[in-house]
Design an enzyme around this catalytic site. Structure first.
Site, PDB file in Angstrom:
ATOM      1  N   CYS A   1      38.984 -20.486 -32.307  1.00  0.00           N
ATOM      2  CA  CYS A   1      37.753 -20.773 -31.570  1.00  0.00           C
ATOM      3  C   CYS A   1      37.883 -21.943 -30.606  1.00  0.00           C
ATOM      4  CB  CYS A   1      36.612 -21.048 -32.549  1.00  0.00           C
ATOM      5  SG  CYS A   1      36.229 -19.655 -33.636  1.00  0.00           S
TER       6      CYS A   1
ATOM      7  N   HIS B   1      46.752 -30.652 -34.039  1.00  0.00           N
ATOM      8  CA  HIS B   1      47.200 -29.452 -34.750  1.00  0.00           C
ATOM      9  C   HIS B   1      47.714 -29.866 -36.132  1.00  0.00           C
ATOM     10  CE1 HIS B   1      48.850 -25.599 -35.642  1.00  0.00           C
ATOM     11  NE2 HIS B   1      48.798 -25.146 -34.399  1.00  0.00           N
TER      12      HIS B   1
ATOM     13  N   HIS C   1      26.289 -36.009 -23.099  1.00  0.00           N
ATOM     14  CA  HIS C   1      26.087 -34.623 -23.514  1.00  0.00           C
ATOM     15  C   HIS C   1      27.207 -34.183 -24.442  1.00  0.00           C
ATOM     16  CE1 HIS C   1      23.022 -34.348 -20.369  1.00  0.00           C
ATOM     17  NE2 HIS C   1      23.900 -34.935 -19.558  1.00  0.00           N
TER      18      HIS C   1
ATOM     19  N   HIS D   1      31.118 -27.142 -31.148  1.00  0.00           N
ATOM     20  CA  HIS D   1      31.465 -25.774 -31.554  1.00  0.00           C
ATOM     21  C   HIS D   1      30.395 -25.195 -32.475  1.00  0.00           C
ATOM     22  CE1 HIS D   1      33.609 -22.344 -33.024  1.00  0.00           C
ATOM     23  NE2 HIS D   1      33.693 -22.819 -34.237  1.00  0.00           N
TER      24      HIS D   1
ATOM     25  N   ASN E   1      27.908 -17.258 -33.150  1.00  0.00           N
ATOM     26  CA  ASN E   1      29.218 -17.879 -32.946  1.00  0.00           C
ATOM     27  C   ASN E   1      30.026 -16.962 -32.025  1.00  0.00           C
ATOM     28  OD1 ASN E   1      31.797 -18.918 -33.064  1.00  0.00           O
ATOM     29  ND2 ASN E   1      31.809 -19.217 -35.280  1.00  0.00           N
TER      30      ASN E   1
END
Length: 469
Positions: free
Chosen positions: A225, A304, A377, A381, A414
């Site tokens: 995502c 990661h 702002h 997710h 989503n």
């Protein structure tokens, strides 16, 4: 001189201030070096200084013109900044047609008719839907929305039809609203995690819009995502190496072949959260786009945690004990996301936080800096209502700062990598942005990844978006 500047920009990538300086230097050199026996001769300069004013009149004019050009360059250097590395020209979000909108009640009614879910799992899905933060106008693909007695079409053809519908609509609308000719596009990057047909989606766009033969195409799959942020970071590095280019990125997640019809609860969650959607954006480093661009990319931060086994295996594609395919979310996904976010903030903080907040962090290791002092702002997710609420609490954000993310989740569900673009479209459509406003774009993805992008508004932005009308 403008023609020379155009040649320098097109052929050698010399743009902005460099174009002006090179043009001025070339003009001055052309005017002054009219004869070989004057200014280029060192002996002349040393022995004939007192006779400077005896030079032919046109050469005095040339010297004066050169001096004026140098002065203008210095002034413009102060007042006109160099071309930023990445400009966001415009973006567009997919609007699901009315026929594909599906209420929570209808979805549950059809799921019950399927007859494959246990009663306990039917109750589980109903609770997830109630707490998810999704409304009754989220979209499903044709293969799923047209379900009858719980039966859905998850064929390759149905999946391709979903992607074609989203990709072509997004790109067509984006090109129209930005008044961009498809032949101008130099780079195409498409991300879709769970569906990777051949030819690729990037190739599909190239064929449909008849892009140039030398267009550079990239197709990212399996990136989760947060792949929209990965696309942005990739564009940043490409444009750093290639001046005067226009890049198209498209983010989409295909849900047709990811619909799960088994009884593994870790896979049932995705049926309740993921919905039809997609978005596209034009990014540029062309001087001609400076005035019309909405935003300028300031930072990207990528994290990661794939080296950690629990993070690597907390979400992804798989099969249940009966061999039925689906997308699973393990129970530890929330804690893994928290770890990834912490690492991301540790790298992002020194780049964006005010000095006062940094001093508090140094003085008190347990202090959680207030990022609402660094940004106006927030594009959070839309993994679910609980995800947004948790970030609102941990980051000390105000309800107003998180409301656009909640609105995007409610209206569209989503939509994976496209979700943050829906949030930005909400802000542009309803409240608008002021010049200089800072925007934090944040996404999570399997692997496990947490990625950020920081934008700055180059001008006041208040634009209508069809998806919010």
């Amino acid at each position: 001189m403008s023609a020379l500047g155009s040649i320098l920009a097109d052929r050698w990538g010399i743009t902005g201030q460099s174009t002006l300086l090179a043009s001025a230097a070339a003009l001055a050199a052309t005017l002054v070096v009219a004869e070989k026996d004057t200014l280029l001769n060192p002996d002349f300069l040393n022995s004939q200084k007192e006779r400077l004013w005896e030079l032919p009149t046109y050469k005095l004019y040339a010297l004066g013109a050169a001096a004026v050009l140098v002065f203008l360059y210095a002034a413009i250097s102060l007042l006109w900044p160099a071309v930023p590395r990445v400009l966001l020209v415009d973006f567009s979000c997919f609007t699901p047609p009315q026929r594909l909108k599906c209420s929570r009640k209808r979805l549950m009614d059809e799921i019950r008719l399927k007859g494959v879910f246990t009663e306990a799992n039917l109750e589980f899905q109903e609770k997830i839907l109630e707490r998810s933060g999704l409304g009754d106008e989220t979209g499903l693909s044709d293969g799923i929305a047209a379900m009858k007695d719980g039966e859905v079409k998850t064929t390759l053809k149905a999946a391709l039809e979903e992607s074609e519908m989203v990709l072509y609509d997004v790109v067509e609308n984006l090109l129209a609203k930005s008044n961009t000719d498809p032949q101008e596009i130099d780079i195409v990057i498409v991300s879709c995690s769970c569906f990777a047909p051949t030819p690729s989606m990037a190739a599909m766009i190239t064929n449909h819009f008849k892009l140039r033969r030398d267009v550079l195409t990239y197709n990212l799959s399996g990136m989760g995502c947060s792949s929209s942020l990965i696309c942005i970071d990739l564009v940043k590095h490409l444009l750093k190496a290639m001046p005067n280019k226009l890049a198209l990125i498209v983010n989409h997640e295909n849900i047709t072949q990811n619909w799960y019809v088994g009884n593994d609860r870790s896979m049932l969650v995705c049926n309740c959260l993921f919905r039809l959607g997609g978005a596209g954006a034009l990014l540029s480093n062309r001087p001609k786009d400076i005035r019309r661009a909405k935003y300028e990319l300031v930072h990207t931060v990528r994290v990661h945690l794939g080296c950690e086994d629990d993070a690597f295996g907390c979400m992804g594609n798989g099969e249940d004990s009966e061999g039925i395919k689906g997308v699973f979310l393990r129970r530890n996904v929330v804690s893994v996301a928290g770890r990834a976010l912490k690492v991301n903030l540790q790298r992002l903080g020194p780049l964006t936080l005010p000095i006062t907040e940094m001093v508090k962090v140094v003085m008190n290791k347990a202090y959680v800096p207030k990022f609402n002092n660094a940004f106006e702002h927030f594009l959070l997710h839309t993994g679910g209502r609980a995800v947004i609420d948790e970030m609102e609490e941990k980051l000390s954000l105000t309800p107003a700062q998180c409301q656009p993310s909640k609105d995007a989740l409610y209206r569209f569900g989503n939509t994976s990598a496209a979700s943050t673009w829906y949030i930005l479209s909400n802000i542009e459509h309803f409240s608008g942005l002021k010049r200089g406003d800072r925007i934090w774009q944040l996404g999570f993805g399997g692997g496990f990844k947490c990625n950020s992008a920081v934008w700055r508004a180059r001008r006041n932005v208040k634009a209508s978006h069809e998806c919010w009308e």
